[in-house]
Design an enzyme around this catalytic site. Sequence first.
Site, PDB file in Angstrom:
ATOM      1  N   LEU A   1       0.984  -1.093  -0.201  1.00  0.00           N
ATOM      2  CA  LEU A   1      -0.192   0.169  -0.188  1.00  0.00           C
ATOM      3  C   LEU A   1       1.005   1.694   0.176  1.00  0.00           C
ATOM      4  CD1 LEU A   1      -3.129  -1.069   2.546  1.00  0.00           C
ATOM      5  CD2 LEU A   1      -2.894  -1.188   0.096  1.00  0.00           C
ATOM      6  N   CYS A   2       2.186   1.235  -0.338  1.00  0.00           N
ATOM      7  CA  CYS A   2       3.271   1.923  -0.269  1.00  0.00           C
ATOM      8  C   CYS A   2       3.047   2.651  -1.440  1.00  0.00           C
ATOM      9  CB  CYS A   2       4.474   1.754  -0.115  1.00  0.00           C
ATOM     10  SG  CYS A   2       4.762   2.065   1.673  1.00  0.00           S
ATOM     11  N   HIS A   3       3.171   4.361  -1.414  1.00  0.00           N
ATOM     12  CA  HIS A   3       2.152   4.993  -2.658  1.00  0.00           C
ATOM     13  C   HIS A   3       4.433   5.390  -3.703  1.00  0.00           C
ATOM     14  CE1 HIS A   3      -0.228   6.462  -0.686  1.00  0.00           C
ATOM     15  NE2 HIS A   3      -0.891   7.366  -1.751  1.00  0.00           N
TER      16      HIS A   3
ATOM     17  N   MET B   1       8.641   4.531   4.725  1.00  0.00           N
ATOM     18  CA  MET B   1       9.012   3.560   4.574  1.00  0.00           C
ATOM     19  C   MET B   1      10.271   3.557   3.676  1.00  0.00           C
ATOM     20  SD  MET B   1       6.648   1.588   6.228  1.00  0.00           S
ATOM     21  CE  MET B   1       6.934   0.240   6.298  1.00  0.00           C
ATOM     22  N   GLU B   2      10.214   4.209   3.113  1.00  0.00           N
ATOM     23  CA  GLU B   2      11.552   4.538   2.364  1.00  0.00           C
ATOM     24  C   GLU B   2      13.290   4.351   3.083  1.00  0.00           C
ATOM     25  OE1 GLU B   2       8.037   5.018  -0.769  1.00  0.00           O
ATOM     26  OE2 GLU B   2       8.960   5.780   1.898  1.00  0.00           O
TER      27      GLU B   2
ATOM     28  N   ASP C   1      24.249 -11.305   4.452  1.00  0.00           N
ATOM     29  CA  ASP C   1      24.186 -11.767   4.003  1.00  0.00           C
ATOM     30  C   ASP C   1      26.541 -12.381   2.954  1.00  0.00           C
ATOM     31  OD1 ASP C   1      23.892 -14.132   1.389  1.00  0.00           O
ATOM     32  OD2 ASP C   1      24.528 -12.248  -0.292  1.00  0.00           O
TER      33      ASP C   1
END
EC number: 4.6.1.17
Length: 163
Positions: free
Chosen positions: A81-83, A118-119, A133
């Site tokens: 739901l992130c733009h 969120m970014e 990793d």
Amino acid sequence: MSDSSRSLTHLNAAGQPAMVDVGAKTATRRVARARSRVLLGPEILALVQAGDLPTRKGPVFQTAILAGIMAAKKTADLIPLCHPLGLDDCQVQIEVVSPEAIHIICTATVTGKTGVEMEALTGASVAALTVYDMCKALSHDIVIQETRLLDKTGGKSDFHHAD
């Protein structure tokens, strides 16, 4: 906003997932910073500090920085739901904070109608996963301890986490 008036913004009136309509909002400059803490252990951190531990996959910190920036740019592809945002800037820094731990700090900037928390969180998280990793051949005891928003500005309300 009091606790009793708060509600989840990504649910519609029927309780179904929904993207937030930002069409009526005014575009502003928005900045968010997030941090991931990674416990590498003293042996691995000493190797990395001695020359950014070249591996078959490339130098650890440089590769993690690139991965974090790439991830921040792809956040809308990962979180439903992130733009989608065209970031103005994204910076990832890695700092040694103890003999065994690093902080990865991602700062995302956009001029837009919605924030970039969120970014920033995605960038810091993926950079931390990249460090894991690249170093897992040396130890599986590496721990990604904490990913959190440090601060955000430019939206309806600013936020700053005090350590």
